[in-house]
Design a protein around this motif. Structure first.
Motif, PDB file in Angstrom:
ATOM      1  N   GLN A 113      -2.830  -8.303 -11.217  1.00 49.20           N
ATOM      2  CA  GLN A 113      -1.536  -8.774 -10.731  1.00 49.20           C
ATOM      3  C   GLN A 113      -0.467  -8.749 -11.816  1.00 49.20           C
ATOM      4  N   GLU A 159       7.338 -18.098  -0.751  1.00 47.61           N
ATOM      5  CA  GLU A 159       7.870 -18.967  -1.798  1.00 47.61           C
ATOM      6  C   GLU A 159       8.777 -20.000  -1.150  1.00 47.61           C
ATOM      7  N   GLY A 175       2.269  -5.878  -1.710  1.00 47.83           N
ATOM      8  CA  GLY A 175       1.800  -7.202  -1.343  1.00 47.83           C
ATOM      9  C   GLY A 175       2.849  -8.033  -0.646  1.00 47.83           C
ATOM     10  N   GLN A 235       4.585 -21.236  -4.613  1.00 52.62           N
ATOM     11  CA  GLN A 235       4.464 -19.807  -4.320  1.00 52.62           C
ATOM     12  C   GLN A 235       3.009 -19.549  -3.968  1.00 52.62           C
ATOM     13  N   GLU A 274       0.429 -16.507  -2.732  1.00 56.11           N
ATOM     14  CA  GLU A 274       0.221 -15.073  -2.531  1.00 56.11           C
ATOM     15  C   GLU A 274      -0.630 -14.867  -1.279  1.00 56.11           C
ATOM     16  N   ASN A 334      -2.164  -8.973  -1.959  1.00 56.08           N
ATOM     17  CA  ASN A 334      -1.779  -8.246  -3.164  1.00 56.08           C
ATOM     18  C   ASN A 334      -2.791  -7.123  -3.360  1.00 56.08           C
ATOM     19  N   TYR A 358       4.104 -12.412  -0.517  1.00 53.86           N
ATOM     20  CA  TYR A 358       3.903 -13.813  -0.868  1.00 53.86           C
ATOM     21  C   TYR A 358       4.979 -14.662  -0.219  1.00 53.86           C
ATOM     22  N   GLY A 377      -3.199 -16.228  -6.153  1.00 53.32           N
ATOM     23  CA  GLY A 377      -1.865 -16.487  -6.655  1.00 53.32           C
ATOM     24  C   GLY A 377      -1.241 -17.725  -6.064  1.00 53.32           C
TER      25      GLY A 377
END
Length: 178
Positions: free
Chosen positions: A34, A127, A123, A103, A105, A108, A125, A57
């Protein structure tokens, strides 16, 4: 001629207060796939990778402006319940801020293309960011209840907060120059 000099000085001093990343991470740590999300030019030596959703993540950050952890957990001989009551519940006011960021993930991945010089990443994610202001009446009700405050009026209009949440999709190409 004078304005460009002033603008240059202002921009120069502004750069000292700016950050290049949203989180402080180990930069150029090539053992973690990552790292290509932080540094798109990282030299990748693997064929593919996949991030495990919700485990690979996760980051959280929280803070208060009116009190510190040391104010509550210091070894000063006072009872922790009294410190919470005096320093947090009744010691903070509506100008003190509470904030948090997260955040997570979701997906990814990365893989090397047919051309071995190309490494594709992608990917998604989520947030989120929120800020609120100290809501003393809610804190009193949560900490003490209303059993001995039956005739006291509570102002529940003190709840002021705002936040945002976004979903980010990203794709990238890391190409080696030979």
């Amino acid at each position: 001629m004078r304005i460009p000099k002033i603008l240059t000085v202002v921009l120069f001093w502004t750069c000292f207060a700016m950050f290049g990343q949203n989180k402080q991470l180990l930069y150029d740590f090539v053992e973690i796939p990552q790292s290509a999300m932080v540094n798109p030019g990282v030299d990748t030596d693997f064929q593919w990778y996949a991030g495990v959703p919700l485990l690979s993540g996760i980051s959280l950050q929280a803070g208060l402006s009116g009190i510190s952890v040391n104010d509550i957990f210091s070894n000063d001989g006072l009872d922790i319940n009294d410190k919470i009551k005096d320093r947090a519940i009744y010691g903070m006011n509506a100008r003190d801020e509470l904030s948090g960021t997260f955040q997570i993930e979701i997906l990814n991945f990365g893989f090397r293309g047919k051309n071995p010089d190309n490494f594709y990443t992608g990917g998604m994610y989520i947030e989120g960011d929120a800020i609120g202001y100290w809501f003393q009446d809610y804190a009193i009700l949560a900490f003490e209840g209303n059993a001995d405050k039956l005739n006291q009026a509570f102002d529940l209009g003190h709840l002021k907060t705002r936040g945002e949440m976004m979903n980010v999709f990203h794709i990238g190409l890391n190409k080696k120059n030979r």
